[in-house]
Scaffold this active site. Structure first.
Site, PDB file in Angstrom:
ATOM      1  NE  ARG A  43      -1.994  -1.690   3.389  1.00  0.00           N
ATOM      2  CZ  ARG A  43      -2.441  -2.107   4.573  1.00  0.00           C
ATOM      3  NH1 ARG A  43      -3.708  -2.022   4.846  1.00  0.00           N
ATOM      4  NH2 ARG A  43      -1.616  -2.608   5.462  1.00  0.00           N
ATOM      5  CG  HIS A 172      11.035 -22.727   4.587  1.00  0.00           C
ATOM      6  ND1 HIS A 172      10.149 -22.397   5.572  1.00  0.00           N
ATOM      7  CD2 HIS A 172      12.224 -22.919   5.216  1.00  0.00           C
ATOM      8  CE1 HIS A 172      10.769 -22.391   6.730  1.00  0.00           C
ATOM      9  NE2 HIS A 172      12.019 -22.705   6.555  1.00  0.00           N
ATOM     10  CE  LYS A 176      15.132 -25.889   6.553  1.00  0.00           C
ATOM     11  NZ  LYS A 176      16.153 -24.908   6.886  1.00  0.00           N
ATOM     12  CD  GLU A 210      12.871 -22.210  15.553  1.00  0.00           C
ATOM     13  OE1 GLU A 210      13.051 -21.065  15.133  1.00  0.00           O
ATOM     14  OE2 GLU A 210      11.754 -22.715  15.716  1.00  0.00           O
ATOM     15  CG  HIS A 234       8.334 -26.691   8.830  1.00  0.00           C
ATOM     16  ND1 HIS A 234       8.037 -26.318   7.543  1.00  0.00           N
ATOM     17  CD2 HIS A 234       8.432 -25.548   9.539  1.00  0.00           C
ATOM     18  CE1 HIS A 234       7.952 -24.997   7.490  1.00  0.00           C
ATOM     19  NE2 HIS A 234       8.180 -24.515   8.683  1.00  0.00           N
ATOM     20  CE  LYS A 334       9.577 -19.631  17.594  1.00  0.00           C
ATOM     21  NZ  LYS A 334      10.655 -19.606  16.576  1.00  0.00           N
TER      22      LYS A 334
HETATM   23  P1  NAP Z   1       4.699  -8.306   7.201  1.00  0.00           P
HETATM   24  O1  NAP Z   1       6.130  -7.971   7.458  1.00  0.00           O
HETATM   25  O2  NAP Z   1       3.656  -7.781   8.101  1.00  0.00           O
HETATM   26  O3  NAP Z   1       4.386  -7.842   5.704  1.00  0.00           O
HETATM   27  C1  NAP Z   1       3.094  -7.823   5.178  1.00  0.00           C
HETATM   28  C2  NAP Z   1       3.150  -7.240   3.769  1.00  0.00           C
HETATM   29  O4  NAP Z   1       1.822  -7.234   3.243  1.00  0.00           O
HETATM   30  C3  NAP Z   1       3.665  -5.802   3.724  1.00  0.00           C
HETATM   31  O5  NAP Z   1       4.360  -5.610   2.515  1.00  0.00           O
HETATM   32  C4  NAP Z   1       2.366  -4.999   3.736  1.00  0.00           C
HETATM   33  O6  NAP Z   1       2.595  -3.747   3.181  1.00  0.00           O
HETATM   34  C5  NAP Z   1       1.497  -5.882   2.847  1.00  0.00           C
HETATM   35  N1  NAP Z   1       0.070  -5.663   3.062  1.00  0.00           N
HETATM   36  C6  NAP Z   1      -0.625  -5.836   4.210  1.00  0.00           C
HETATM   37  N2  NAP Z   1      -1.926  -5.531   4.011  1.00  0.00           N
HETATM   38  C7  NAP Z   1      -2.053  -5.163   2.715  1.00  0.00           C
HETATM   39  C8  NAP Z   1      -3.131  -4.729   1.909  1.00  0.00           C
HETATM   40  N3  NAP Z   1      -4.379  -4.619   2.393  1.00  0.00           N
HETATM   41  N4  NAP Z   1      -2.893  -4.429   0.624  1.00  0.00           N
HETATM   42  C9  NAP Z   1      -1.634  -4.519   0.113  1.00  0.00           C
HETATM   43  N5  NAP Z   1      -0.583  -4.940   0.822  1.00  0.00           N
HETATM   44  C10 NAP Z   1      -0.776  -5.247   2.110  1.00  0.00           C
HETATM   45  O7  NAP Z   1       4.486  -9.900   7.165  1.00  0.00           O
HETATM   46  P2  NAP Z   1       5.564 -11.023   6.784  1.00  0.00           P
HETATM   47  O8  NAP Z   1       6.326 -11.380   8.006  1.00  0.00           O
HETATM   48  O9  NAP Z   1       6.310 -10.634   5.563  1.00  0.00           O
HETATM   49  O10 NAP Z   1       4.620 -12.271   6.493  1.00  0.00           O
HETATM   50  C11 NAP Z   1       3.824 -12.373   5.310  1.00  0.00           C
HETATM   51  C12 NAP Z   1       3.207 -13.766   5.273  1.00  0.00           C
HETATM   52  O11 NAP Z   1       4.228 -14.750   5.177  1.00  0.00           O
HETATM   53  C13 NAP Z   1       2.423 -14.099   6.537  1.00  0.00           C
HETATM   54  O12 NAP Z   1       1.352 -14.932   6.197  1.00  0.00           O
HETATM   55  C14 NAP Z   1       3.424 -14.869   7.368  1.00  0.00           C
HETATM   56  O13 NAP Z   1       2.821 -15.717   8.301  1.00  0.00           O
HETATM   57  C15 NAP Z   1       4.137 -15.645   6.277  1.00  0.00           C
HETATM   58  N6  NAP Z   1       5.485 -16.063   6.643  1.00  0.00           N
HETATM   59  C16 NAP Z   1       6.403 -15.148   7.064  1.00  0.00           C
HETATM   60  C17 NAP Z   1       7.686 -15.575   7.379  1.00  0.00           C
HETATM   61  C18 NAP Z   1       8.751 -14.586   7.803  1.00  0.00           C
HETATM   62  O14 NAP Z   1       9.887 -15.024   8.033  1.00  0.00           O
HETATM   63  N7  NAP Z   1       8.465 -13.311   7.906  1.00  0.00           N
HETATM   64  C19 NAP Z   1       8.038 -16.940   7.287  1.00  0.00           C
HETATM   65  C20 NAP Z   1       7.070 -17.853   6.839  1.00  0.00           C
HETATM   66  C21 NAP Z   1       5.803 -17.395   6.521  1.00  0.00           C
HETATM   67  P3  NAP Z   1       1.728  -2.440   3.580  1.00  0.00           P
HETATM   68  O15 NAP Z   1       1.267  -2.639   4.997  1.00  0.00           O
HETATM   69  O16 NAP Z   1       2.677  -1.318   3.399  1.00  0.00           O
HETATM   70  O17 NAP Z   1       0.622  -2.412   2.617  1.00  0.00           O
END
Ligand code: NAP
Length: 488
Positions: A43, A172, A176, A210, A234, A334
Site C-alpha cells: 500500500r 520451505h 532445503k 531452535e 515441517h 524455541k
Molecule cells: P509483514 O512484514 O507484516 O508484511 C506484510 C506485507 O503485506 C507488507 O508488505 C504490507 O505492506 C502488505 N500488506 C498488508 N496488508 C495489505 C493490503 N491490504 N494491501 C496490500 N498490501 C498489504 O508480514 P511477513 O512477516 O512478511 O509475512 C507475510 C506472510 O508470510 C504471513 O502470512 C506470514 O505468516 C508468512 N510467513 C512469514 C515468514 C517470515 O519469516 N516473515 C516466514 C514464513 C511465513 P503495507 O502494509 O505497506 O501495505
C-alpha cells in the site's frame, strides 16, 4: 521464457529477508530466466526507484554468501518494479491487470507473501479481473489456516479460481538441500531400502530445535504456537519423507500420493495417547549461548498469562505393514539448548551378542538438517586400543561413525530453499510443494491435539531457556526404553 513475478506483500519481512535474497541468488547463479520482471505490491506510495533503494538498504541486513557489488545489485534491481495496491480494494486489481497485460509474459506468478486473512479475497479479485488465466501460478505461504476448517475454506476459495496444478503451497523445509538429500538417500540408493522397516528399525526421532525465542514475532507466535507453526507442516513433511513408500516415478503426484498415504496411516489420537504421548512446554527465563534471556511470557507481544506452547514432543505410530509398532518421535521448540535440526534412525541391536558393546550403543543413521547438512552412520568397531585387547572374555566394541558433510562436499554456495522453490514455481515443477489433500490430512491429525490442549487445565509445562525442554519429554521416550539423541 518470460515471466512476471508479482510479490503481494513486497515490502514485508518475508519479502526482503527471504524472497529478494533468494531471487538475487538465482540471478547471480544465472538460473533466473533472462526475460523476468519482479513486481512488488503493497500500500506504500513508492516509485520503482524508491522500491529498488528500499530493497538495496535491506540487503545490508541479510546474510548472503558474498555481498553484491553496486554494479551487480543494479543489474538485478533492473528487474524490480513497484505497484501500489490495497488488496482489499477491488478497483486496484484493474491496474494490476493493465500492468500484466501490457507485457503479456509467458508465465505469471502471484506470490501471496501477506496475511492469510487476505488470501480468499485476493483470489476472488484476481478472478474478477480476469487474472486467473492458464499461465497463472499462485504461491501460498504458510500458515494456510489455523485449523482444518479454515484451511479448507482457503483451499476451496483458491480452487474455485485456479486448478490444483496452478497452486504452489510452500513448505520451505521441502526446498532445503538436506531434505532433498533425504529423498536421494532413500530413493536413489539401494543400500538402505531393505533395512527401512519395522524388522530392523527400533525407532525414529525427528528434532527441530531452535535456540532463538520469538524475536519480533511475539504477537503472531502467541496466536499460533509450536504445533501449528512447526509440527502440522515441517515436522509432518519430514515424517512423510522418512516413512513413505518409494513413488513409482519422480512426478509431483506420484510423490504426493505416497506422502498422503503416510498421513492417512498415522494412528489417530485416543484419550490415553493424548495424555501420554503429547507433551507441550513453554520456556521460562534462562541462559542461551552464555546470555541471560527472558521467559516467553516476558517477550513483547506475548500475553502475560499465555498458554501457548513453545515446545512440543509427540510419539506417533504409522499403522501399515512397513511401520506397525515402530515409534516415531517428533520434538520441536524455541529457546532450546542449540539450533539443531536432525533425524535419528535407531536400528535394532544385533540379534545375538558375541561381542560386548557399551550400554545403548546401536547402529544409527543421523541425518543432519541444520545448521549443517550431512549424514552420519554410527557403527561399532573393534578398537585397537591395547586396554581392550587385553580384556578377558568377549572383546569390547567401540562406537565409531562415518561422517558425510554435504556443505564440505558440495561447497557453501548451494541453492538455498527459497531459491530452489522460486525457480521451481517459475518452471512449473510441483514436486516440492504440498497438495491440498496432504495439508488437510495433516490438519485432521493435529486437530484433536489442539482441542485437547485448549480444554486441558494444566497448561504447558515450564522449561528453562537453554535446556532441551520439559523433563516429561525425556520421560515419554524413556517409557519405551529409548532416549533422545543427546541423552544416549
Ligand atoms: P509483514 O512484514 O507484516 O508484511 C506484510 C506485507 O503485506 C507488507 O508488505 C504490507 O505492506 C502488505 N500488506 C498488508 N496488508 C495489505 C493490503 N491490504 N494491501 C496490500 N498490501 C498489504 O508480514 P511477513 O512477516 O512478511 O509475512 C507475510 C506472510 O508470510 C504471513 O502470512 C506470514 O505468516 C508468512 N510467513 C512469514 C515468514 C517470515 O519469516 N516473515 C516466514 C514464513 C511465513 P503495507 O502494509 O505497506 O501495505
Amino acid at each position: 521464457m518470460s515471466f512476471d513475478l508479482v510479490l503481494f506483500g513486497g515490502t514485508g519481512d518475508l519479502a526482503w529477508r527471504k524472497l529478494m535474497p533468494a531471487l538475487f541468488q538465482a540471478f547471480r547463479h544465472g538460473s533466473l530466466p533472462p526475460q523476468g520482471r519482479i513486481v512488488g505490491v503493497a500500500r506504500d506510495d513508492l516509485s520503482d526507484e524508491q522500491y529498488r533503494s528500499l530493497i538495496r538498504s535491506r540487503f545490508d541486513q541479510v546474510e548472503l554468501a558474498k555481498r553484491p557489488s553496486a554494479e551487480e545489485f543494479d543489474r538485478f534491481a533492473a528487474l524490480l518494479h513497484f505497484l501500489r495496491m490495497d488488496l482489499s480494494r477491488p478497483q486496484d486489481y484493474d491496474r494490476l491487470a493493465q500492468t500484466l497485460r501490457a507485457r503479456g509474459a509467458d508465465t505469471v506468478v502471484m506470490y501471496l507473501a501477506t496475511a492469510p486473512a487476505l488470501f480468499t479475497g485476493v483470489c476472488e479479485q484476481l478472478a474478477a479481473a480476469g487474472l486467473n488465466t492458464p499461465n497463472t501460478r499462485l504461491v501460498l505461504e504458510k500458515p494456510l489456516g489455523h485449523d482444518l476448517a479454515s484451511n479448507r475454506a482457503i483451499n476451496e476459495a483458491v480452487r474455485r479460481v485456479l486448478q490444483e496444478k496452478q497452486i504452489f503451497r510452500i513448505d520451505h523445509y521441502l526446498g532445503k538441500p538436506s531434505v532433498q538429500n533425504l529423498f536421494a538417500l532413500r530413493f536413489g540408493n539401494a543400500l538402505f531400502e531393505p533395512l527401512w522397516r519395522r524388522e530392523t528399525i527400533a525407532n525414529i526421532q525427528i528434532t527441530i530445535a531452535e535456540d532463538l525465542g520469538v524475536e519480533k514475532r511475539g504477537a503472531f507466535y502467541d496466536s499460533t504456537g509450536a504445533l501449528r507453526d512447526m509440527v502440522q507442516n515441517h515436522a509432518l513433511q519430514l515424517l512423510c519423507a522418512l516413512a513413505m513408500e518409494p513413488p513409482i516415478n519422480a512426478h509431483a503426484d506420484a510423490i504426493r500420493d505416497e506422502k498422503l498415504k503416510v498421513l492417512r496411516s498415522l494412528t489417530p489420537w485416543t484419550v490415553q495417547s493424548l495424555g501420554q504421548h503429547a507433551i507441550r512446554g513453554q520456556y521460562t527465563a534462562g541462559r542461551v549461548g552464555g546470555q541471560q534471556v527472558p521467559g516467553y511470557r516476558e517477550e513483547p507481544g506475548v500475553a502475560p498469562d499465555s498458554q501457548t506452547e513453545t515446545f512440543v514432543a509427540l510419539r506417533c505410530e504409522i499403522a501399515n505393514w512397513r511401520w506397525a509398532g515402530v515409534p516415531f518421535y517428533i520434538r520441536t521448540g524455541k529457546r532450546l539448548a542449540a539450533r539443531d535440526a536432525h533425524i535419528v534412525v535407531n536400528f535394532r541391536a544385533a540379534p545375538h551378542a558375541i561381542f560386548d558393546v557399551p550400554m545403548g550403543a546401536v547402529n544409527r543413521l543421523v541425518i543432519n538438517l541444520q545448521p549443517r547438512d550431512g549424514l552420519e552412520l554410527h557403527l561399532l568397531a573393534q578398537s585397537q586400543d591395547s586396554r581392550h585387547a587385553a580384556r578377558a572374555g568377549s572383546p569390547m566394541l567401540t562406537p565409531v561413525h562415518l561422517n558425510l558433510d554435504f556443505t564440505q562436499r558440495f561447497g557453501a554456495e548451494r541453492v538455498g530453499a527459497y531459491e530452489r522453490l522460486l525457480l521451481d514455481v517459475i518452471d512449473g515443477r510441483l514436486n516440492l510443494f504440498v497438495r491440498s489433500d496432504e495439508q488437510e490430512e495433516a490438519w485432521r491429525w493435529v486437530e484433536p491435539l489442539l482441542d485437547f490442549w485448549r480444554h486441558e487445565r494444566n497448561g504447558p509445562r515450564p522449561y528453562a531457556a537453554g535446556s532441551w525442554g520439559p523433563s516429561a519429554s525425556s520421560a515419554m521416550i524413556a517409557r519405551d526404553g529409548f532416549c533422545w539423541s543427546e541423552e544416549c
